[in-house]
Design an enzyme around this catalytic site. Structure first.
Site, short mmCIF file in Angstrom:
data_model
loop_
_atom_site.label_atom_id
_atom_site.label_comp_id
_atom_site.label_asym_id
_atom_site.label_seq_id
_atom_site.Cartn_x
_atom_site.Cartn_y
_atom_site.Cartn_z
N SER A 197 -1.15 1.41 -5.69
CA SER A 197 -0.79 2.82 -5.62
C SER A 197 -0.88 3.42 -7.02
CB SER A 197 0.61 2.97 -5.00
OG SER A 197 0.87 4.30 -4.63
N HIS A 232 0.74 2.04 3.65
CA HIS A 232 0.57 2.13 2.21
C HIS A 232 0.90 0.80 1.52
CE1 HIS A 232 -0.14 4.34 -1.41
NE2 HIS A 232 1.08 4.15 -1.88
#
Length: 271
Positions: free
Chosen positions: A108, A244
């Site tokens: 991320s 995610h």
């Protein structure tokens, strides 16, 4: 104290230089180390969250994990203000010799930190062997899923973090622990919200591997292909099931995907 490589960094943070061992956790395997894997955590993340990766790596791969300001032994430092506050100290704290055979991986926001770490190393004549970006937009793109933490009260910010996953809900639900961790999370998201590489033509002089989840609401799998524009070397995209934090329930499969970047026998035999 671990000896460190020497890099000249234009870094104007107000806090004193932290101890290298506090900035980069060093978790070597047994025996001679064939290469090193440097991991840069996600927004709000810390080195502890990635320490379990040690058991999924072969013994000859040295695991290094970045620890950002405002957490762990760096808790008393000023909170980071920009990507340089995250990347610069990591480069300066790398143990001596690891840049000779180094893979840099970020998850991320950590992928953006990883990109800047590679650029710093490259400028110093120590280009890593591979950059691995996980669940993140390409560095020259604006953030499509900005959090705007400055607009959120603590409860709203906690809700946004829970929606993304990756943080123990028990910690977020405990008032005293929330008070400790939320400032660094706010700082990280504020950096991630606005980061965009100032040099849109910036390149890394190494292969790039990008990995993501097929149901990631933050960075859709199809957006990962834009990372191809930061390298003239080999580029590959790999997709696993999940959101995610797709890798959390399937670390062995995740490390199988890293086999090309990490070389032969990339998965620990016990994994």
């Amino acid at each position: 104290m671990t000896s460190t490589a020497s890099f000249d960094l234009d870094h104007d943070a107000d806090f004193p230089a932290p101890a290298p061992d506090d900035v980069v956790w060093d978790l070597p395997g047994e025996g001679p180390q064939r290469l090193s894997l440097l991991v840069l955590p996600h927004a709000g993340g810390n080195a502890h969250a990635y320490a379990e990766w040690r058991e999924h790596l072969p013994a000859d791969v040295r695991l290094l994990i970045g620890q950002y300001p405002g957490r762990g032994a760096r808790f008393a430092e000023d909170l980071p203000r920009d990507i340089a506050d995250l990347a610069g100290p990591v480069v300066a704290a790398l143990p001596a010799g690891v840049t000779e055979d180094l893979v840099v991986l970020g998850h991320s926001m950590g992928s953006l930190v990883a990109f800047e770490v590679v650029r710093l190393l490259q400028a110093a004549g120590h280009t890593p062997r591979h950059l691995v970006a996980s669940a993140c937009r390409a560095p020259f793109l604006p953030n499509p899923s900005a959090v705007y933490p400055e607009r959120l009260d603590d409860d709203q910010l906690v809700a946004a973090i829970k929606e993304r996953g990756g943080t123990d809900d028990g910690i977020l639900d405990e008032p005293e622990l929330r008070e400790i961790i939320l400032p660094s999370i706010r700082a990280d998201f504020a950096i991630d919200d606005v980061y965009r590489c100032a040099d849109e033509a910036a390149r890394v002089d190494c292969p790039v591997l990008v990995v993501g989840g097929d149901a990631d609401p933050v960075v859709p799998a199809e957006a990962l292909e834009r990372w191809a524009e930061v390298t003239d070397h080999d580029f590959a995209t790999r997709i696993l099931p999940g959101g995610h934090f797709y890798f959390q329930q399937q670390l062995p499969a995740f490390f199988d995907l890293l086999s090309g970047a990490l070389g032969a026998h990339a998965t620990a035999t016990s994994a």
